[in-house]
Design a protein around this motif. Structure first.
Motif, short mmCIF file in Angstrom:
data_model
loop_
_atom_site.label_atom_id
_atom_site.label_comp_id
_atom_site.label_asym_id
_atom_site.label_seq_id
_atom_site.Cartn_x
_atom_site.Cartn_y
_atom_site.Cartn_z
N PRO A 163 0.84 -1.40 0.07
CA PRO A 163 0.11 0.06 -0.10
C PRO A 163 0.84 1.04 0.01
CG PRO A 163 -0.05 -1.13 2.24
CD PRO A 163 0.79 -1.93 1.47
N VAL A 164 0.45 2.13 -0.50
CA VAL A 164 0.91 3.75 -0.74
C VAL A 164 1.69 3.73 -1.97
CG1 VAL A 164 2.28 5.66 0.34
CG2 VAL A 164 1.10 4.27 1.72
N VAL A 165 2.64 2.52 -2.06
CA VAL A 165 3.65 2.58 -3.28
C VAL A 165 2.86 1.91 -4.43
CG1 VAL A 165 5.62 1.37 -4.13
CG2 VAL A 165 5.49 1.95 -1.85
N LEU A 166 1.87 0.91 -4.21
CA LEU A 166 0.87 0.56 -5.10
C LEU A 166 -0.43 1.26 -4.65
CD1 LEU A 166 2.19 -2.91 -5.92
CD2 LEU A 166 2.66 -0.94 -7.41
N PRO A 167 -0.97 2.22 -5.41
CA PRO A 167 -1.86 3.20 -4.44
C PRO A 167 -3.24 2.67 -4.57
CG PRO A 167 -1.36 4.16 -6.69
CD PRO A 167 -0.26 2.92 -6.57
#
Length: 197
Positions: A163-167
């Motif tokens: 999560p966050v990196v792959l939104p």
């Protein structure tokens, strides 16, 4: 520093830190680590970052219980896990740039071994949602090649290992409501507000 000298005074914090650094460096150099990890502070709380030789394998929120996350990594990736900051310097820097509004896309090598099948197709599509934009679960199902698999998109987002990196926070219900989020609804609101600013 010689290893034997570090072991002479194991009760001294500085020597233990030196010993840990030496062991981590040697393990990395000899490719003996399955997973290196560290934690970083963020506007959505403390995050655990974990990497393999392939790339970033896991980003976890504190509410997931870091010990449990590390235990699952030991089961699914390998048991040789060590807190080691250096291999995650680039990931920590890019996350800091993202949280301060200086980065809109991550340029990190990723290890997607924790997700498979349709879920993997979904998470691979997440970076196609532009920064500051959102997509519906139905739209993501179409992008992943199975437009009827709307619920499966929700499941893929709920189990997204990065999560966050792959939104996955950019994926909303068709009616525009937030839907679920691994980091909790407040974290999802915070990320969307950050990108809208």
């Amino acid at each position: 520093m010689r290893l034997t000298r570090a072991l002479d005074r194991p009760d001294d914090d500085a020597h233990l830190a030196d010993l840990h650094a030496h062991l981590a460096q040697r393990a990395e150099q000899d490719q003996l680590l399955d997973v290196s990890y560290r934690t970083v502070a963020s506007p959505v709380g403390e995050l655990l970052l974990a990497t393999t030789q392939v790339g970033l394998v896991r980003v976890a929120f504190a509410r997931e219980d870091f010990d449990q996350v590390l235990s699952l990594l030991a089961d699914r990736v390998g048991p040789r896990i060590l807190a080691h900051v250096a291999p995650l310097d680039a990931a920590a820097r890019e996350l800091e740039e993202y949280f301060t509004g200086q980065r809109r896309r991550f340029d990190l090598p990723l290890d997607l071994r924790l997700t498979h099948g349709f879920r993997r197709r979904v998470v691979e599509q997440l970076p196609t949602i532009d920064y500051g934009s959102t997509a519906s679960y139905a739209e993501m199902a179409r992008r992943a090649g199975s437009e009827r698999a709307v619920r499966a998109v929700g499941s893929a987002c709920a189990t997204n290992p990065l999560p966050v990196v792959l939104p996955c926070h950019r994926v909303l219900r068709t009616d525009g409501s937030l839907g679920g989020y691994l980091g909790g609804p407040e974290a999802k609101r915070t990320l969307l507000a950050l990108e809208a600013a």
